[in-house]
Design an enzyme around this catalytic site. Sequence first.
Site, short mmCIF file in Angstrom:
data_model
loop_
_atom_site.label_atom_id
_atom_site.label_comp_id
_atom_site.label_asym_id
_atom_site.label_seq_id
_atom_site.Cartn_x
_atom_site.Cartn_y
_atom_site.Cartn_z
N HIS A 125 -3.25 -12.91 -3.10
CA HIS A 125 -4.65 -12.61 -3.46
C HIS A 125 -4.80 -12.61 -4.97
O HIS A 125 -3.96 -12.10 -5.71
CB HIS A 125 -5.15 -11.33 -2.81
CG HIS A 125 -4.64 -10.03 -3.38
ND1 HIS A 125 -5.25 -9.38 -4.43
CD2 HIS A 125 -3.60 -9.24 -3.01
CE1 HIS A 125 -4.63 -8.25 -4.69
NE2 HIS A 125 -3.61 -8.14 -3.83
N GLU A 171 -9.47 -9.47 -1.30
CA GLU A 171 -8.42 -8.78 -0.54
C GLU A 171 -8.55 -7.28 -0.68
O GLU A 171 -8.35 -6.53 0.29
CB GLU A 171 -7.05 -9.25 -1.04
CG GLU A 171 -5.86 -8.76 -0.21
CD GLU A 171 -5.28 -7.43 -0.68
OE1 GLU A 171 -4.35 -6.93 -0.04
OE2 GLU A 171 -5.77 -6.88 -1.69
N ASP A 200 2.49 -10.29 -2.58
CA ASP A 200 1.57 -9.26 -3.06
C ASP A 200 2.40 -8.16 -3.72
O ASP A 200 3.17 -7.47 -3.06
CB ASP A 200 0.78 -8.70 -1.88
CG ASP A 200 -0.40 -7.83 -2.30
OD1 ASP A 200 -0.53 -7.56 -3.51
OD2 ASP A 200 -1.18 -7.44 -1.42
N HIS A 287 -3.22 0.43 -8.68
CA HIS A 287 -4.68 0.58 -8.68
C HIS A 287 -5.18 1.43 -9.85
O HIS A 287 -6.19 2.13 -9.73
CB HIS A 287 -5.18 1.14 -7.36
CG HIS A 287 -5.21 0.13 -6.25
ND1 HIS A 287 -5.80 0.38 -5.04
CD2 HIS A 287 -4.71 -1.13 -6.18
CE1 HIS A 287 -5.67 -0.69 -4.26
NE2 HIS A 287 -5.00 -1.62 -4.94
#
Length: 475
Positions: A125, A171, A200, A287
């Site tokens: 992604h 994604e 990923d 994140h």
Amino acid sequence: MKRRFAVAGFSLAVVLSCGTLPAVAADSVTTADTTVSAAPDVDVNKVKAHLNELSAIAGRNGGNRRSTGQGYDDSVAYVKGRLQAAGYTVTEQPCTSGCTSGAGPNLIAEWPAGDAGNVIMFGAHLDGVSAGPGMNDNGSGSAALLENALTLAQQDPAMRNRVRFAWWTDEEQGLNGSDFYVRSLSSTERARIKAYYNFDMVASTNGGYFINHITSSAAAPMKAYWDSLGLQPEENTEGAGRSDDYSFEQYGIPTSGYAMGASARKTSAQAAKWGGTAGSGYDPCYHRSCDTLTNINTTGLDRAADGIAYTLWQRAVETGTGGGECDTAGVVGNGGFESGTSPWTGSTGTIGAHAGQPAHTGARSAWLGGNGSTSTESISQTVTVPAGCSQASLSYWLHIDTEESGSRAYDRFTVKAGGTTLATLSNVDAGSGYVQRSADLSAYAGQTVTLTFTATEDYSLRTSFVLDDVSVRSG
């Protein structure tokens, strides 16, 4: 990687690279039983150059590359430009349903050589979260994939199978881009995809070495490469259902891939094996805004990029130009029954997670028989045995559990290739656990044949034939 749920109490950790092992060239790989040719070494400095570009793109666009922003569109333009310059036909696929409003397109590139009826697909992604530039998640997978595509174009080997690359949109909002892609394919087009490999987060600074569906046939070349480096890879349990391979699994397409981990915490045993900090997340910047160029494990990135190349060469490059002479990885689809029922046909209700009859590996198996009454149950799959296999065998694990007694065969289990019976077993062969069995398929090299497993019971007393981990192997 898509976040499945919020992680409470996330602790900051000192960013540490994994313990390093001596580098191994990708010119040849020695596995437990053979030495096989592999792909050229993929230059990790070129992979990092792509990361530099993605970082600069994020910096010019509010610090991120989220799917709905200009940072994503500029990322697509960069990857597309490099691919087109290398000779690829590149397609932007707008996601017209299921994606977040305003999300950019998927990017699909196919190398124009090899059998179009046998597609080996590699994907990552390209979007990130809004919080930061997304260098590990998932600039790392996107950059490693891009440099592999460019290396393939530069080498231009004779191709046995077709190779297709994909960079997915949206994604992080729910695997939406890859889901749209697979849904948009016809059943015929899906059947052409013999395996999908996903990448990923392959540069986590406190990471480990994880492989999706590590015991599957699709994973075999990926595991062989990392095994050759002494990495002792493990199953990617954290990533199950959380990245784009899941979209393909939903349609019964064999999948695998590399990952180094997200927010889950490294165990003491893993730290002893791989280095890093036990008790801390694999990626302390998962994140977050600190997922920058300093959040990249170069050693892990290098090993992933080279493992991708090794897998690509083994699965798709013509014999005599660096590929394996007998590539059996992925010949049997869903041989461990972990990805639903497809492409198996017949009595597919026998496939599942069965209480009282544990699987050989994973959670699922095919339980044939065990009814205690007159019955016949069978499952079948059509496979193509590679033409280069002068010696090939069917391998499977079978547990036979019976209420019958004595030396008379009342209930039978047969294995067939087409109309030829390869093996016959019965209640007489019952035992306490699984036994690995095999049958010669060498006569079918270069042919397409239907493999059928059938259990037949008489009118009373149950005999269960529990089948798992079916594969075709060389030798």
